[in-house]
Design an enzyme around this catalytic site. Structure first.
Site, PDB file in Angstrom:
ATOM      1  N   LEU A 194       0.832  -1.203   0.000  1.00 57.63           N
ATOM      2  CA  LEU A 194       0.000   0.000   0.000  1.00 57.63           C
ATOM      3  C   LEU A 194       0.868   1.254   0.000  1.00 57.63           C
ATOM      4  O   LEU A 194       0.543   2.240  -0.677  1.00 57.63           O
ATOM      5  CB  LEU A 194      -0.943  -0.008   1.201  1.00 57.63           C
ATOM      6  CG  LEU A 194      -1.908   1.181   1.291  1.00 57.63           C
ATOM      7  CD1 LEU A 194      -2.799   1.260   0.051  1.00 57.63           C
ATOM      8  CD2 LEU A 194      -2.760   1.094   2.546  1.00 57.63           C
TER       9      LEU A 194
ATOM     10  N   ASN B  62       2.211   4.965  18.581  1.00 60.85           N
ATOM     11  CA  ASN B  62       3.017   5.697  17.613  1.00 60.85           C
ATOM     12  C   ASN B  62       2.284   5.870  16.285  1.00 60.85           C
ATOM     13  O   ASN B  62       2.877   6.248  15.281  1.00 60.85           O
ATOM     14  CB  ASN B  62       4.356   4.986  17.362  1.00 60.85           C
ATOM     15  CG  ASN B  62       5.274   5.797  16.467  1.00 60.85           C
ATOM     16  OD1 ASN B  62       5.256   7.017  16.499  1.00 60.85           O
ATOM     17  ND2 ASN B  62       6.065   5.120  15.656  1.00 60.85           N
TER      18      ASN B  62
ATOM     19  N   ILE C 254      15.928  20.010  11.763  1.00 58.98           N
ATOM     20  CA  ILE C 254      15.754  19.043  12.852  1.00 58.98           C
ATOM     21  C   ILE C 254      16.760  17.907  12.780  1.00 58.98           C
ATOM     22  O   ILE C 254      17.045  17.259  13.771  1.00 58.98           O
ATOM     23  CB  ILE C 254      14.306  18.509  12.854  1.00 58.98           C
ATOM     24  CG1 ILE C 254      13.330  19.677  13.013  1.00 58.98           C
ATOM     25  CG2 ILE C 254      14.094  17.498  13.965  1.00 58.98           C
ATOM     26  CD1 ILE C 254      13.626  20.578  14.204  1.00 58.98           C
ATOM     27  N   GLY C 255      17.335  17.637  11.603  1.00 60.85           N
ATOM     28  CA  GLY C 255      18.372  16.617  11.566  1.00 60.85           C
ATOM     29  C   GLY C 255      18.535  15.933  10.226  1.00 60.85           C
ATOM     30  O   GLY C 255      19.603  15.968   9.622  1.00 60.85           O
TER      31      GLY C 255
ATOM     32  N   GLU D  39      22.143  12.779   8.069  1.00 62.38           N
ATOM     33  CA  GLU D  39      21.784  11.407   8.456  1.00 62.38           C
ATOM     34  C   GLU D  39      21.612  10.446   7.276  1.00 62.38           C
ATOM     35  O   GLU D  39      20.727   9.579   7.308  1.00 62.38           O
ATOM     36  CB  GLU D  39      20.519  11.406   9.317  1.00 62.38           C
ATOM     37  CG  GLU D  39      20.627  12.293  10.552  1.00 62.38           C
ATOM     38  CD  GLU D  39      19.346  12.320  11.378  1.00 62.38           C
ATOM     39  OE1 GLU D  39      18.455  11.496  11.135  1.00 62.38           O
ATOM     40  OE2 GLU D  39      19.243  13.191  12.255  1.00 62.38           O
TER      41      GLU D  39
ATOM     42  N   GLU E 275       4.083  10.512  23.969  1.00 67.25           N
ATOM     43  CA  GLU E 275       3.434   9.288  23.521  1.00 67.25           C
ATOM     44  C   GLU E 275       3.358   8.236  24.627  1.00 67.25           C
ATOM     45  O   GLU E 275       2.413   7.461  24.702  1.00 67.25           O
ATOM     46  CB  GLU E 275       4.202   8.732  22.331  1.00 67.25           C
ATOM     47  CG  GLU E 275       3.681   7.460  21.751  1.00 67.25           C
ATOM     48  CD  GLU E 275       4.541   7.020  20.595  1.00 67.25           C
ATOM     49  OE1 GLU E 275       5.006   5.884  20.610  1.00 67.25           O
ATOM     50  OE2 GLU E 275       4.756   7.846  19.689  1.00 67.25           O
TER      51      GLU E 275
ATOM     52  N   HIS F  71       5.465  17.470   6.623  1.00 64.86           N
ATOM     53  CA  HIS F  71       4.654  16.323   6.208  1.00 64.86           C
ATOM     54  C   HIS F  71       3.651  16.699   5.116  1.00 64.86           C
ATOM     55  O   HIS F  71       2.853  15.866   4.707  1.00 64.86           O
ATOM     56  CB  HIS F  71       3.928  15.734   7.417  1.00 64.86           C
ATOM     57  CG  HIS F  71       4.880  15.117   8.403  1.00 64.86           C
ATOM     58  ND1 HIS F  71       5.626  14.005   8.112  1.00 64.86           N
ATOM     59  CD2 HIS F  71       5.213  15.466   9.666  1.00 64.86           C
ATOM     60  CE1 HIS F  71       6.380  13.688   9.153  1.00 64.86           C
ATOM     61  NE2 HIS F  71       6.147  14.559  10.104  1.00 64.86           N
TER      62      HIS F  71
ATOM     63  N   CYS G 209       9.975  19.080  11.831  1.00 64.51           N
ATOM     64  CA  CYS G 209      10.417  17.694  11.926  1.00 64.51           C
ATOM     65  C   CYS G 209      11.541  17.486  10.913  1.00 64.51           C
ATOM     66  O   CYS G 209      11.905  18.414  10.175  1.00 64.51           O
ATOM     67  CB  CYS G 209       9.241  16.743  11.657  1.00 64.51           C
ATOM     68  SG  CYS G 209       9.449  15.099  12.376  1.00 64.51           S
TER      69      CYS G 209
END
Length: 757
Positions: free
Chosen positions: A18, A121, A435-436, A488, A609, A698, A730
């Site tokens: 999916l 999550n 953010i990274g 990263e 969370e 996002h 993010c």
């Protein structure tokens, strides 16, 4: 006879079919028809895999999110997403993901707010409500899937989110009381239930997990009002609760006029007998006897020991199922041939959990003798895990026992530290950073895959990753960012990457779990005591810093997030595992500092969370979680600046606890929620630096400079401007370079404009 059923099945597919179909559709490489065919094939396969159950769920499958699906069913998509152009599916995805201004001749469309589904999550799209919200029934998706299931011979049980939980999950955009909408909403639910009955549904599962949270008198009244109005509906209603205990809502739940209730017998085991005693004799009691949120095998004999007397009492009124939807675990253990053979025998994924339900059912219906060999094999696996020498590490136990309170304290308070750090770093007002992570290109993923398979030697792999790091550094320098990151490229996932380098973890090849939309994670399995054999990030960060005079952040995932985003061992308190992780991260922090890294970010994206669903349980969790972060972060000099990052959760109600973390800088999501976090600062003066995320990564939307400036000016009304940073909300790994560069260029331009006043 015991009835077996399931509350929900993983929808992403055993090989993420999916995910790839969705992303191809969004990229314009696949038609809507092709996407629909993939979805239909997945549903049919999932029903076939659940064929031995007495009832299988229908409506649990989603192209993005089940809460958003419910909004569509109730005719409650935001007006901005509907639009005159495109199909209903386009409107659905606009609500989920937004739309960039360059996607059509029209303007950009903001995505719906996204936050965590209870204490998991998984992320859901928050229903948008206001005092004038009207609801209209759109049952097409449910009816089509119900017809599809019946054509396949499935004994179908439609699954929907209940009216009270739907409103409880939502937010009003005008400050009105969302519960006031209940009477307007209930006729649509009544019509939906009748429509499902007309389509042949005998049972409908209505999920009301809000019942395991703290509810005031108004919400309790809402439950009574809702189900007394719906009680005349024809299909029998199974009211499903999960993720926690009912506690003070137990009597309320048991007395609601429904045909049955589902109780999470894993997290609410001590309530089973009370509910069984309280339920009227005409009601079904469904028990979630297999953990739907973790991957450990069920101790079948232990479950049977208390189920057998209950079965004798309830007889056919007893139903068995997993504790919650299996959305939260991987699909199948069978393909995991590379997994450590011993550890593999300790595990059960979605399909194996359904087998466990069936074994328990057969043992109750026909006697333990009929499944004796299965029970013996299960017993042996449980005992092997319990007695394995691989689980306990005496060195780790000794190190945890030696922890001192002073290890969680910085040498000086924030005001003294920040002055020293500024003297060293010489950052401008409104410093900019990310953010990274930066985009994970196809080339990066292929290089990592070849290296893992042995098709790429270590030297060549290192050279390729260093090339990607250099690209990230040069792009950031050209953009004019003030604090850089290495991007990263070497990391597959912010938790799995660290787990792979820690003793006490195991890893899967196909253990994917949906986080939101097409985003999947592969949580590592924390099976034993945690130890850090070697440095995990120092080489990559040191190389990045060697390329530039600007500060490069060391990037780490915090102990609480590693814990909460792993499948965690269940043979000791979570706090104990978190302390072990904190010691490992502390060693990495200190090694980064020794390597000359002046800024170290320790992400705690999952801090909230892990927060218990009941406020009365919050402080005990927050105390050990924050202490673990402080243990990890605070073994450094005052001139070393510690950052942390959090995203996509409701933080307003724990902002004081976040302040106790005492990070020098926190970057936190605020763009999708339109700076809602700033409301927390009306009555609380946040003491340290903060970067309220101004770029929603996002969504494909590119933020405008005026929009970013507006958000930062709003922030400056609550927080002194000299303590504000400018950053995305993010990491950028899921975006493309052609999206990232213009967005960051705009962000930097906005920061410069703010500095100029």
């Amino acid at each position: 006879m015991v009835t077996t059923h399931n509350l929900g099945f993983p929808r992403i597919g055993g090989h993420r079919e999916l995910k790839f179909a969705l992303e191809a559709y969004w990229a314009g490489q696949q038609s809507e028809q092709a996407l629909a065919e993939t979805a239909s094939a997945l549903r049919q396969r999932h029903w076939q895999q659940q064929a031995q159950l007495d009832l299988a769920p229908v409506g649990d499958f989603s192209l993005y999110d089940q809460v958003l699906d419910m909004s569509v069913t109730l005719g409650n998509l935001p007006d901005r997403a509907k639009g005159p152009e495109g199909s209903e599916l386009d409107a659905y995805f606009r609500a989920a993901r937004g739309r960039g201004a360059n996607d059509s001749a029209c303007c950009a469309i903001a995505a719906g707010e996204m936050t965590k589904w209870f204490d998991t999550n998984y992320h859901y799209i928050v229903p948008e409500l206001n005092a004038d919200t009207e609801f209209t029934l759109n049952p097409d998706r449910l009816l089509a899937e119900l017809a599809e299931a019946k054509a396949q011979g499935v004994q179908a049980k439609p699954v929907i989110i209940g009216p009270v939980t739907y409103l409880w999950l939502g937010k009003t955009t005008d400050g009105s009381n969302r519960l006031d909408l209940l009477e307007r909403l209930l006729p649509v639910y009544a019509k939906l239930l009748e429509t499902l009955a007309d389509a042949g549904a005998d049972w409908v599962q209505i999920d009301e997990p809000a019942l395991v949270t703290d509810l005031d008198a108004n919400w309790r009244h809402g439950f009574n009002l809702a189900y007394h109005q719906l009680k005349s509906s024809r299909p029998k209603v199974l009211l499903a609760t999960y993720f926690g205990e009912l506690r003070d809502n137990l009597q309320l739940a048991c007395e609601l006029p429904v045909a049955g209730i589902h109780l999470d017998a894993v997290s609410a085991a001590n309530e089973v007998n009370r509910v069984a005693d309280w339920l009227p004799t005409h009601k079904v009691l469904s028990l979630g006897v297999v953990n739907g949120r973790n991957v450990w095998k069920t101790d079948l004999e232990a479950q049977l020991n208390w189920l057998e007397p209950l079965h004798e009492k309830l007889a056919k009124r007893l139903w068995l199922a997993p504790s919650c939807s299996l959305l939260h675990v991987p699909v199948d253990l069978a393909p995991e041939t590379e997994l450590d053979p011993e550890i593999r025998t300790w595990l059960a994924f979605a399909l194996q959990k359904l087998e466990e339900v069936l074994v328990l059912s057969q043992a109750l219906n026909e006697g333990r003798d009929t499944v004796a060999s299965i029970l013996a094999e299960n017993r042996a696996a449980i005992d092997r895990r319990l007695n394995s020498e691989r689980v306990i590490n005496p060195r780790v136990r000794a190190a945890v026992a030696a922890i001192k309170a002073c290890q969680g304290q910085r040498n000086s308070d924030y005001a003294q530290r920040i002055a020293l750090q500024q003297q060293k770093l010489q950052l401008p007002a409104y410093p900019t950073t990310t953010i990274g992570s930066f985009p994970q290109t196809r080339e990066i993923r292929q290089a990592r895959l070849k290296f893992r398979k042995g098709d790429l030697d270590a030297q060549t792999y290192k050279a390729q990753m260093e090339g990607e790091i250099e690209r990230c550094i040069r792009e950031q320098e050209m953009l004019g960012l003030d604090v850089l990151v290495h991007g990263e490229p070497e990391r597959n996932d912010m938790v799995e990457y660290f787990g792979e380098q820690l003793d006490g973890y195991a890893f899967t090849r196909f253990g994917w779990v949906q986080s939101y939309g097409s985003r999947c994670v592969k949580p590592p399995i924390l099976f034993g005591d945690i130890e850090r054999p070697n440095a995990m990030t120092v080489g990559w960060i040191r190389y990045a810093q060697s390329l530039t005079d600007k500060p490069v952040k060391g990037m780490l995932t915090g102990p609480v997030t590693i814990l909460n985003w792993s499948f965690v061992r269940d043979d000791q308190p979570r706090r104990d595992s978190c302390l072990q992780l904190a010691l490992a991260i502390r060693q990495e922090v200190q090694d980064l500092e020794k390597a000359g890294i002046r800024i170290i970010q320790i992400d705690e994206a999952a801090l909230r969370e892990g927060l218990p669903l009941r406020r009365s349980d919050w402080e005990s969790y927050l105390e050990w979680a924050i202490n673990c972060f402080r243990l990890a972060a605070n073994g450094v000099d005052d001139t070393t600046q510690i950052h942390t990052h959090m995203c996509y959760s409701e933080f307003n109600d724990i902002i004081e606890a976040i302040a106790r973390m005492d990070a020098d800088v926190i970057t936190i999501e605020t763009s999708r929620s339109d700076m809602e976090l700033l409301d927390a600062f009306k009555n609380f003066e946040y003491p340290n630096d903060i970067g309220p995320g101004v770029y929603d990564i996002h969504s494909p939307n590119t933020p405008g400079k005026d929009h970013i400036s507006k958000l930062m000016k709003l922030a400056a009304e609550r927080i002194p401007a000299e303590r504000l940073w400018v950053n995305p909300d993010c990491g950028l790994k899921t975006r493309k370079w052609e999206e990232v560069l213009p967005a960051l260029e705009t962000m930097v331009a906005a920061a410069r404009e703010l500095r100029a006043g």
